[in-house]
Enzyme design. Sequence first.
Site, short mmCIF file in Angstrom:
data_model
loop_
_atom_site.label_atom_id
_atom_site.label_comp_id
_atom_site.label_asym_id
_atom_site.label_seq_id
_atom_site.Cartn_x
_atom_site.Cartn_y
_atom_site.Cartn_z
CE1 TYR A 132 -3.65 2.55 0.62
CE2 TYR A 132 -2.35 3.25 2.51
CZ TYR A 132 -3.39 3.46 1.63
OH TYR A 132 -4.17 4.57 1.75
CD1 TRP A 175 -4.35 1.63 5.29
CD2 TRP A 175 -6.45 2.38 5.42
NE1 TRP A 175 -4.83 1.77 4.02
CE2 TRP A 175 -6.12 2.23 4.07
CE3 TRP A 175 -7.73 2.83 5.75
CZ2 TRP A 175 -7.01 2.52 3.03
CZ3 TRP A 175 -8.62 3.13 4.72
CH2 TRP A 175 -8.25 2.97 3.39
CD GLU A 204 -8.72 7.04 4.16
OE1 GLU A 204 -8.70 6.88 5.41
OE2 GLU A 204 -7.70 6.86 3.46
#
Length: 193
Positions: A30, A60, A52
């Site tokens: 990522y 995350w 988000e």
Amino acid sequence: MDVRVGEDGRARCAWIGDGGHPAAEEYRRYHDEEWGRPLHGDRPLFEKMSLEGFQAGLSWITILRKRPRFREVFAGFDPAAVARFDEADVERLMADAGIIRNRAKILATISNARLVLDMAPGELDALLWSFAPDPRPRPRTLGDVPATTPESDALSRALRSRGFRFVGSTTMYALMQSSGMVDDHVEGCWRAA
């Protein structure tokens, strides 16, 4: 230490963790391939905004691991498809252990899709990017990376005034980072070069 050298010899922002951590490979991918790279298009930005929002209050890595399933059950985050979701879809999503089963976040995603559909093509992209700050000095340390900025505050207010939900300033700053509106790779990270 704000950078960590991986097995490949590349220094990366230390938030990705070390090679012994089970999340490190997903975070590395990522970090290297997405985070901080400019992203455009209503659909991809709607996906980022939605994910988000789902991340709020969670790590995350949880979202990264569930992202393939999110994409599957949210019709690839096509705003037109998501806008058609009804109560049966909400119940289907609430029963799906492959995603974050939070009714308020699911409803917000559907509502936000309807708001995107009310916009002209490309308007979401233009609106979000209109809040991108001017380039600033690269953060020297992770401690130099803010959680919010005046720009993320303003973006949050602008979206909320249009009816968008789960778009608080911290969430919008994370969106700005993940979609490349800001580049918070710290000094010494190979992506900062």
